[in-house]
Enzyme design. Structure first.
Site, PDB file in Angstrom:
ATOM      1  N   SER A 101      41.626  46.467  39.391  1.00 17.45           N
ATOM      2  CA  SER A 101      41.796  47.233  40.635  1.00 17.45           C
ATOM      3  C   SER A 101      42.871  46.614  41.512  1.00 17.45           C
ATOM      4  O   SER A 101      43.578  47.098  42.563  1.00 17.45           O
ATOM      5  CB  SER A 101      40.562  47.770  41.202  1.00 17.45           C
ATOM      6  OG  SER A 101      40.093  46.693  41.776  1.00 17.45           O
ATOM      7  N   LYS A 144      42.812  43.221  50.769  1.00 14.92           N
ATOM      8  CA  LYS A 144      42.392  44.363  49.864  1.00 14.92           C
ATOM      9  C   LYS A 144      41.959  45.743  50.666  1.00 14.92           C
ATOM     10  O   LYS A 144      40.962  45.284  51.317  1.00 14.92           O
ATOM     11  CB  LYS A 144      41.663  44.223  48.515  1.00 14.92           C
ATOM     12  CG  LYS A 144      41.390  45.118  47.450  1.00 14.92           C
ATOM     13  CD  LYS A 144      40.653  44.746  46.265  1.00 14.92           C
ATOM     14  CE  LYS A 144      40.433  45.663  45.399  1.00 14.92           C
ATOM     15  NZ  LYS A 144      39.718  45.161  44.281  1.00 14.92           N
ATOM     16  N   SER A 155      38.263  42.937  38.190  1.00 19.71           N
ATOM     17  CA  SER A 155      39.384  43.457  38.798  1.00 19.71           C
ATOM     18  C   SER A 155      40.197  42.327  39.591  1.00 19.71           C
ATOM     19  O   SER A 155      41.021  42.688  40.365  1.00 19.71           O
ATOM     20  CB  SER A 155      38.984  44.436  40.154  1.00 19.71           C
ATOM     21  OG  SER A 155      38.467  45.617  39.227  1.00 19.71           O
TER      22      SER A 155
END
EC number: 6.3.5.7
Length: 494
Positions: free
Chosen positions: A160, A80, A184
């Site tokens: 997210s 990420k 998330s």
């Protein structure tokens, strides 16, 4: 043998160790999938095929020399783009950090490289991890590989960590890192038929992770199944003296202790999570999950978490408040974007830089956070929210006097279409209604896929555990996984 890219972490690691295929073959297979899907799915901000191959060559050389291999040896993963990676652009999906190349490595990513993992690239996300649909990234929306039967609408992969969930579901990566501030990791996992765990706050170091809300942010693992998440989390977790909130505790052998047997365990069903207007499909999958855990030997008990209804407003005071403080560092002086209009002074540069560098959702949360921290409203909002956060934690503590884990839905719906909620921040924030309470209390929680809705889209179930009881969460997840038999994957259209 099935395609290499259909294999998960455990199968890839064991296959490389047994010589069934080389780590380089694995890296090249996933690199090819990433390249083929990037234009359609936009799951990555930066691709690093050379990094994946370089790590794979090192693993193959170690195996050839008869040396011991790490827990993630031969497994290429997605990182990420919130984790700082040495020599590779790290942006938090924001124009503010576009072009920023760290000269250091985050603790979590370094642990994974030390365990033998390789990096396929940096995954797209909501800007500064602020969002529930992956529509706030400066680098464009991530598109879910899942489609409704008519195939027309582009669906959200969740947020997210939407790049992470989309990459795993589309077989671009066997696993990926995520971060979870209010859901998330868990909500994107539910939306894409993947698995993800947020450990106890402090289990994984936040050092080198771009900060959103420091008392809530927690890295975790995302993969195809519970076992893969356990293997990866073991490699990521551990004490870090560079993080003042890191827990100075040994990392348990979660993978070795995995068990789907729930005999003697009590599972709590929070009555407050049965929200008005809950879709019948969500209710049905929840009831199915209860039946699966009973079948695994668990006793099911209804519990009360009376302050649940205050969790979302509490979160949306505390998280923006911390964000407004954390994001004050992006001023155009030290690093990242600098917008300097002709003849501008220092204050003008600050204003121009932040106006150009932050997207609308980030600005919205900074404004909310600045407001609730202002002199006239600090006690009315921020202080009150912290008190309610304590009450929410106490609710969980009382519930865990009666039960071992809690079972709830992960999200209030299946994945929605991109653009459906983008103009309604409150509707978007409601996506986190089931995940936020565990975040406020710092508890371990995970989402496992449990079935499909009427349109063939994945639905997830959430397990919440006591502080530090990742094992209990993983085991309950495994009990559901083994009974759900979820094998659905998106039809390839990209």
């Amino acid at each position: 043998m099935s395609d290499i890219t259909d294999l998960g972490v455990a199968a890839l690691r064991d296959g490389v160790a047994a010589g069934q295929f080389s780590a380089v073959e694995v890296a090249e297979a996933f690199n090819a999938n990433v390249a083929a899907a990037q234009d359609a799915l936009n799951a990555f901000i930066v691709v690093t095929p050379e990094k994946a191959v370089e790590a794979a060559r090192a693993v193959d050389a170690k195996r050839a020399a008869g040396e011991a291999l790490g827990a993630m040896a031969g497994v290429p993963i997605g990182m990420k783009d919130l984790f700082a990676t040495f020599g590779v652009q790290t942006t938090a999906a924001s124009h503010m950090l576009e072009g920023f190349v760290p000269q250091y490595e985050s603790t979590v990513s370094q642990k994974l490289w030390d365990a033998g993992a390789g990096m396929l690239g940096k995954l797209n996300l909501d800007q500064f991890a602020m969002g529930s649909s992956n529509e706030t990234s400066h680098f464009g929306n991530v598109i879910s590989p899942w489609r409704r039967p008519d195939g027309k609408a582009q669906l959200t992969p969740g947020g997210s960590s939407g790049g992470s969930s989309a990459a795993i579901a589309a077989r671009l990566a066997p696993a990926a890192t995520g971060t979870d501030t209010g859901g998330s990791i868990r909500q994107p996992a539910a939306f894409t038929g993947t698995t993800g765990i947020k450990p106890t706050y402090g289990r994984c170091s936040r050092w080198g992770v771009v900060a959103f809300a420091s008392s809530l942010d927690q890295p975790g693992s995302m993969g195809r199944d519970v076992t893969d998440c356990a293997i990866m989390l073991e490699a990521m977790a551990g004490f870090d003296p560079k993080d003042s909130t890191s827990l100075d505790l040994p990392v348990p052998a979660w993978t070795a202790s995995l068990s789907a047997d729930m005999k003697g365990k009590k599972v709590g069903i929070p009555r407050e999570y049965r929200a008005d207007g809950m879709p019948a499909e969500i209710e049905a999958v929840w009831e199915q999950g209860i039946a699966w855990l009973k079948d695994a030997g668990a006793e099911v008990v209804e519990v009360s978490l009376p302050h649940t209804k205050y969790a979302l407003p509490t979160y949306y005071i505390i998280a923006p408040a911390e964000a407004s403080s954390n994001l004050a560092r992006y001023d155009g002086v030290r690093y990242g974007l600098r917008d300097l209009p002709d003849g501008a002074g220092l204050q003008d540069m600050y204003a121009a830089t932040r106006a150009a560098g932050f997207g609308p959702e980030v600005k919205r949360r900074i404004l909310i956070g600045t407001y609730v921290l202002s002199a006239g409203f600090y006690d009315a909002y921020y202080t009150q929210a912290q008190k309610v956060r304590t009450l929410i934690s106490q609710d969980f503590a009382r519930a865990f006097e009666q039960v071992d884990v809690l079972l709830t839905p992960t999200a209030p719906s299946a994945a929605f279409a991109l653009g459906e909620n983008v103009d309604d921040p409150l509707a978007m924030y409601l996506n986190d209604v089931f995940t936020v309470p565990a975040s406020l209390a710092g508890l371990p929680a995970m989402s496992v896929p449990a079935g499909l809705d009427a349109q063939g889209l994945p639905l997830g179930l959430q397990i919440i555990g006591r502080p530090l009881d990742e094992q209990g969460v993983l085991n309950a997840g495994l009990a559901i996984e083994s009974r759900a038999g979820f094998t659905a994957k998106p039809g390839k259209w990209w």
